[in-house]
Design a protein around this motif. Structure first.
Motif, PDB file in Angstrom:
ATOM      1  N   GLY A   1     -27.951  13.708  -4.627  1.00  0.00           N
ATOM      2  CA  GLY A   1     -28.167  13.576  -3.193  1.00  0.00           C
ATOM      3  C   GLY A   1     -29.280  14.433  -2.641  1.00  0.00           C
ATOM      4  O   GLY A   1     -29.671  14.274  -1.485  1.00  0.00           O
ATOM      5  N   GLY A   2     -29.792  15.356  -3.430  1.00  0.00           N
ATOM      6  CA  GLY A   2     -30.858  16.240  -2.962  1.00  0.00           C
ATOM      7  C   GLY A   2     -30.381  17.416  -2.147  1.00  0.00           C
ATOM      8  O   GLY A   2     -31.172  18.074  -1.470  1.00  0.00           O
TER       9      GLY A   2
ATOM     10  N   VAL B   1     -30.454   4.794 -11.674  1.00  0.00           N
ATOM     11  CA  VAL B   1     -30.351   5.048 -10.236  1.00  0.00           C
ATOM     12  C   VAL B   1     -29.069   4.463  -9.669  1.00  0.00           C
ATOM     13  O   VAL B   1     -28.365   5.105  -8.886  1.00  0.00           O
ATOM     14  CB  VAL B   1     -31.586   4.465  -9.510  1.00  0.00           C
ATOM     15  CG1 VAL B   1     -31.379   4.480  -7.997  1.00  0.00           C
ATOM     16  CG2 VAL B   1     -32.834   5.247  -9.882  1.00  0.00           C
ATOM     17  N   GLU B   2     -28.731   3.234 -10.071  1.00  0.00           N
ATOM     18  CA  GLU B   2     -27.554   2.570  -9.517  1.00  0.00           C
ATOM     19  C   GLU B   2     -26.286   3.374  -9.764  1.00  0.00           C
ATOM     20  O   GLU B   2     -25.425   3.480  -8.886  1.00  0.00           O
ATOM     21  CB  GLU B   2     -27.407   1.171 -10.120  1.00  0.00           C
ATOM     22  CG  GLU B   2     -28.472   0.184  -9.664  1.00  0.00           C
ATOM     23  CD  GLU B   2     -29.766   0.280 -10.459  1.00  0.00           C
ATOM     24  OE1 GLU B   2     -30.700  -0.480 -10.157  1.00  0.00           O
ATOM     25  OE2 GLU B   2     -29.844   1.130 -11.376  1.00  0.00           O
ATOM     26  N   ASP B   3     -26.151   3.964 -10.947  1.00  0.00           N
ATOM     27  CA  ASP B   3     -24.961   4.763 -11.254  1.00  0.00           C
ATOM     28  C   ASP B   3     -24.936   6.069 -10.467  1.00  0.00           C
ATOM     29  O   ASP B   3     -23.870   6.571 -10.107  1.00  0.00           O
ATOM     30  CB  ASP B   3     -24.910   5.073 -12.751  1.00  0.00           C
ATOM     31  CG  ASP B   3     -24.618   3.848 -13.596  1.00  0.00           C
ATOM     32  OD1 ASP B   3     -24.064   2.864 -13.069  1.00  0.00           O
ATOM     33  OD2 ASP B   3     -24.958   3.869 -14.801  1.00  0.00           O
ATOM     34  N   LEU B   4     -26.101   6.624 -10.205  1.00  0.00           N
ATOM     35  CA  LEU B   4     -26.186   7.934  -9.565  1.00  0.00           C
ATOM     36  C   LEU B   4     -25.955   7.892  -8.056  1.00  0.00           C
ATOM     37  O   LEU B   4     -25.576   8.909  -7.460  1.00  0.00           O
ATOM     38  CB  LEU B   4     -27.550   8.561  -9.847  1.00  0.00           C
ATOM     39  CG  LEU B   4     -27.829   8.902 -11.315  1.00  0.00           C
ATOM     40  CD1 LEU B   4     -29.301   9.214 -11.505  1.00  0.00           C
ATOM     41  CD2 LEU B   4     -26.962  10.065 -11.773  1.00  0.00           C
ATOM     42  N   VAL B   5     -26.163   6.750  -7.429  1.00  0.00           N
ATOM     43  CA  VAL B   5     -26.006   6.660  -5.978  1.00  0.00           C
ATOM     44  C   VAL B   5     -24.545   6.889  -5.563  1.00  0.00           C
ATOM     45  O   VAL B   5     -24.273   7.480  -4.517  1.00  0.00           O
ATOM     46  CB  VAL B   5     -26.525   5.294  -5.476  1.00  0.00           C
ATOM     47  CG1 VAL B   5     -26.107   5.048  -4.027  1.00  0.00           C
ATOM     48  CG2 VAL B   5     -28.046   5.250  -5.590  1.00  0.00           C
ATOM     49  N   GLY B   6     -23.605   6.472  -6.412  1.00  0.00           N
ATOM     50  CA  GLY B   6     -22.187   6.628  -6.077  1.00  0.00           C
ATOM     51  C   GLY B   6     -21.771   8.078  -5.859  1.00  0.00           C
ATOM     52  O   GLY B   6     -21.218   8.415  -4.795  1.00  0.00           O
ATOM     53  N   PRO B   7     -21.985   8.974  -6.825  1.00  0.00           N
ATOM     54  CA  PRO B   7     -21.630  10.383  -6.608  1.00  0.00           C
ATOM     55  C   PRO B   7     -22.378  10.999  -5.431  1.00  0.00           C
ATOM     56  O   PRO B   7     -21.812  11.835  -4.710  1.00  0.00           O
ATOM     57  CB  PRO B   7     -22.041  11.056  -7.927  1.00  0.00           C
ATOM     58  CG  PRO B   7     -22.077   9.977  -8.926  1.00  0.00           C
ATOM     59  CD  PRO B   7     -22.458   8.729  -8.196  1.00  0.00           C
ATOM     60  N   ALA B   8     -23.621  10.594  -5.222  1.00  0.00           N
ATOM     61  CA  ALA B   8     -24.395  11.128  -4.097  1.00  0.00           C
ATOM     62  C   ALA B   8     -23.778  10.716  -2.765  1.00  0.00           C
ATOM     63  O   ALA B   8     -23.680  11.528  -1.834  1.00  0.00           O
ATOM     64  CB  ALA B   8     -25.847  10.653  -4.190  1.00  0.00           C
ATOM     65  N   ASP B   9     -23.360   9.455  -2.661  1.00  0.00           N
ATOM     66  CA  ASP B   9     -22.696   9.002  -1.435  1.00  0.00           C
ATOM     67  C   ASP B   9     -21.393   9.760  -1.218  1.00  0.00           C
ATOM     68  O   ASP B   9     -21.058  10.148  -0.091  1.00  0.00           O
ATOM     69  CB  ASP B   9     -22.413   7.502  -1.516  1.00  0.00           C
ATOM     70  CG  ASP B   9     -23.658   6.644  -1.348  1.00  0.00           C
ATOM     71  OD1 ASP B   9     -24.690   7.191  -0.898  1.00  0.00           O
ATOM     72  OD2 ASP B   9     -23.595   5.445  -1.665  1.00  0.00           O
TER      73      ASP B   9
ATOM     74  N   ALA C   1     -27.791  11.795   3.011  1.00  0.00           N
ATOM     75  CA  ALA C   1     -28.295  12.727   2.005  1.00  0.00           C
ATOM     76  C   ALA C   1     -29.800  12.887   2.148  1.00  0.00           C
ATOM     77  O   ALA C   1     -30.490  11.991   2.626  1.00  0.00           O
ATOM     78  CB  ALA C   1     -27.960  12.204   0.609  1.00  0.00           C
ATOM     79  N   PRO C   2     -30.351  14.037   1.720  1.00  0.00           N
ATOM     80  CA  PRO C   2     -31.803  14.187   1.702  1.00  0.00           C
ATOM     81  C   PRO C   2     -32.495  13.181   0.782  1.00  0.00           C
ATOM     82  O   PRO C   2     -33.645  12.812   1.011  1.00  0.00           O
ATOM     83  CB  PRO C   2     -32.006  15.621   1.192  1.00  0.00           C
ATOM     84  CG  PRO C   2     -30.732  16.328   1.529  1.00  0.00           C
ATOM     85  CD  PRO C   2     -29.659  15.288   1.373  1.00  0.00           C
ATOM     86  N   ALA C   3     -31.791  12.728  -0.262  1.00  0.00           N
ATOM     87  CA  ALA C   3     -32.377  11.768  -1.195  1.00  0.00           C
ATOM     88  C   ALA C   3     -32.728  10.463  -0.484  1.00  0.00           C
ATOM     89  O   ALA C   3     -32.098  10.090   0.505  1.00  0.00           O
ATOM     90  CB  ALA C   3     -31.397  11.493  -2.336  1.00  0.00           C
ATOM     91  N   LEU C   4     -33.712   9.768  -1.036  1.00  0.00           N
ATOM     92  CA  LEU C   4     -34.185   8.531  -0.408  1.00  0.00           C
ATOM     93  C   LEU C   4     -33.717   7.270  -1.121  1.00  0.00           C
ATOM     94  O   LEU C   4     -33.651   6.206  -0.506  1.00  0.00           O
ATOM     95  CB  LEU C   4     -35.716   8.540  -0.338  1.00  0.00           C
ATOM     96  CG  LEU C   4     -36.323   9.655   0.524  1.00  0.00           C
ATOM     97  CD1 LEU C   4     -37.838   9.578   0.485  1.00  0.00           C
ATOM     98  CD2 LEU C   4     -35.820   9.569   1.957  1.00  0.00           C
ATOM     99  N   LEU C   5     -33.390   7.356  -2.407  1.00  0.00           N
ATOM    100  CA  LEU C   5     -33.040   6.152  -3.147  1.00  0.00           C
ATOM    101  C   LEU C   5     -31.751   5.516  -2.646  1.00  0.00           C
ATOM    102  O   LEU C   5     -31.593   4.298  -2.712  1.00  0.00           O
ATOM    103  CB  LEU C   5     -32.920   6.464  -4.644  1.00  0.00           C
ATOM    104  CG  LEU C   5     -34.150   6.125  -5.494  1.00  0.00           C
ATOM    105  CD1 LEU C   5     -34.367   4.618  -5.576  1.00  0.00           C
ATOM    106  CD2 LEU C   5     -35.398   6.785  -4.968  1.00  0.00           C
ATOM    107  N   GLY C   6     -30.838   6.343  -2.133  1.00  0.00           N
ATOM    108  CA  GLY C   6     -29.604   5.781  -1.595  1.00  0.00           C
ATOM    109  C   GLY C   6     -29.858   4.920  -0.371  1.00  0.00           C
ATOM    110  O   GLY C   6     -29.078   4.024  -0.045  1.00  0.00           O
ATOM    111  N   ARG C   7     -30.975   5.191   0.320  1.00  0.00           N
ATOM    112  CA  ARG C   7     -31.322   4.405   1.506  1.00  0.00           C
ATOM    113  C   ARG C   7     -32.246   3.244   1.152  1.00  0.00           C
ATOM    114  O   ARG C   7     -32.053   2.125   1.598  1.00  0.00           O
ATOM    115  CB  ARG C   7     -32.019   5.321   2.534  1.00  0.00           C
ATOM    116  CG  ARG C   7     -31.085   6.284   3.235  1.00  0.00           C
ATOM    117  CD  ARG C   7     -31.870   7.225   4.136  1.00  0.00           C
ATOM    118  NE  ARG C   7     -32.022   8.548   3.536  1.00  0.00           N
ATOM    119  CZ  ARG C   7     -32.801   9.492   4.043  1.00  0.00           C
ATOM    120  NH1 ARG C   7     -33.514   9.263   5.133  1.00  0.00           N
ATOM    121  NH2 ARG C   7     -32.878  10.669   3.471  1.00  0.00           N
TER     122      ARG C   7
END
Length: 300
Positions: free
Chosen positions: A234-235, A269-277, A288-294
Motif C-alpha cells: 500500500g505504500g 500486482v493482482e494478488d498484492l492489491v488485496g492485502p493493500a486494500d 493507500a499512497p500506492a497507485l496500482l490499487g486505483r
C-alpha cells in the motif's frame, strides 16, 4: 541470486501510523501477504513499546504468523533489532533473520537509538557475532545513507565508515536505506559501487518516495545488481524519529515497474492489491499512497 522483494509493511509500514493495530491484526496482515506471494517479510520490531507503541507485542505476532506458505515454500521472518536486548527477544521468538541498524550521523543516531555512531557500531559488531553463532541470517541496514533529516548531506565516506566497521563480521547482507527519501539514481549507483568494492555481502536497498524518486532509485538499484528491494504494501510507512519521512515505495507499484522492465520477482500486482486494500481499511485511511490499487494493472 535473482532480485526479490522484502515486504516491510508489517514493520516499517505500520510503525509511524496513528492507528495502533493489535498483534493479532498484524499477524493477519502477514498471513494475507504470504497468501499474496511474499516469502521474505520484516514481520516485527523488537523495540521498547514506549518508544514505538505500534510495534508492541512482537513476540505475540511471531507466535501467530505462518512459517510456511500453502504451497509448502518457506517464509522467512525478519525481526528489526536496535540493541542487544532486542536481539535476545528476536532470537527467543525464533526470527529467521535479524536486521540490525546503524546510522550515518550523530544527531540521528542519538534520536533513533539513544547512542553515538561509535557505540552503535560497537554494539552491532557484538550482535553480529551473537546472531551468526545462532545460525540466523544477518542484515545491517545503514540508515540515512542518502541524507540526514538533522545534518543534511551524507557523504560516501560516512556510509563507508559504517560498512568498514561491520564488514569484518561478515554480515550476510548490507542494506542502504534512504530513510527520508532524498536520494536520486546517481546516488544509488555511487553508493552501491562503493559498498561493493568493500564487501561481498549481499546488497539490499530501502527507499522512500517522499520526493517522488523512490521507484527510479529502486530500478537503478536493480540495474546495479542489488539483490533485495524493500517495499511496503500500500505504500504506507515512515520513521517516527525522522521528520517528514513519509511513504515507503509500494510493493504493488514496484512489482509493476519491475515486471514491465523485464524483472520477474515472483509476485503479481493482482494478488498484492488485496492485502493493500485490507491494511488501508484497518488503518482508517481514505486511500493507500500506492497507485496500482486505483489505476489497476496494465494491460487490464
Amino acid at each position: 541470486m535473482s532480485t526479490h522483494i522484502v515486504e516491510v509493511g508489517p514493520r516499517d509500514g505500520l510503525q509511524n501510523e496513528a492507528t495502533v493495530l493489535s498483534p493479532g491484526e498484524r499477524a493477519e496482515f502477514v498471513r494475507r501477504l504470504v497468501q499474496a506471494g511474499a516469502r521474505r517479510i520484516e514481520t516485527a520490531s523488537f523495540v521498547h513499546p514506549k518508544r514505538v507503541p505500534q510495534m508492541a507485542g512482537a513476540e505475540e505476532v511471531m507466535a501467530e504468523v505462518p512459517r510456511t506458505a500453502a504451497d509448502g515454500s518457506a517464509v522467512s521472518h525478519i525481526g528489526l533489532v536496535l540493541n542487544e536486548r532486542g536481539l535476545e527477544r528476536a532470537l527467543a521468538a525464533e526470527c529467521d533473520e535479524v536486521n540490525l541498524v546503524a546510522i550515518t550521523t550523530e544527531t540521528f543516531s542519538q534520536r533513533n537509538q539513544g547512542a553515538s555512531v561509535t557505540d552503535v557500531l560497537d554494539a552491532t559488531t557484538r550482535m553480529l557475532k551473537t546472531a551468526k553463532a545462532e545460525g540466523v541470517f544477518t542484515s545491517v541496514t545503514i540508515s540515512a545513507a542518502f541524507g540526514c533529516p538533522f545534518e543534511g548531506e551524507v557523504s560516501t565516506e560516512q556510509v563507508m565508515r559504517v560498512v568498514r566497521a561491520v564488514a569484518p563480521e561478515e554480515p550476510d547482507e548490507i542494506a542502504l536505506a534512504d530513510t527520508i527519501g532524498v536520494g536520486v539514481p546517481v546516488d544509488v549507483s555511487r553508493l552501491v559501487r562503493a559498498v561493493r568494492n568493500e564487501t561481498d555481502a549481499q546488497l539490499r536497498a530501502h527507499f522512500h518516495n517522499t520526493r517522488n524518486t523512490g521507484y527510479a532509485n529502486a530500478l537503478m538499484a536493480a540495474a546495479e545488481g542489488v539483490v533485495a528491494l524493500d517495499a511496503s504494501s500500500g505504500g504506507f510507512g515512515g520513521c517516527p524519529f525522522a521528520p517528514a519521512a513519509t511513504g515507503n515505495i509500494a510493493t504493488e507499484d514496484l512489482v509493476y515497474a519491475l515486471h514491465r522492465s523485464g524483472i520477474d520477482v515472483g509476485l503479481t500486482v493482482e494478488d498484492l492489491v488485496g492485502p493493500a486494500d485490507w491494511i488501508t481499511q484497518k488503518l482508517g485511511a481514505e486511500e493507500a499512497p500506492a497507485l496500482l490499487g486505483r489505476a489497476g494493472n496494465f494491460p487490464g
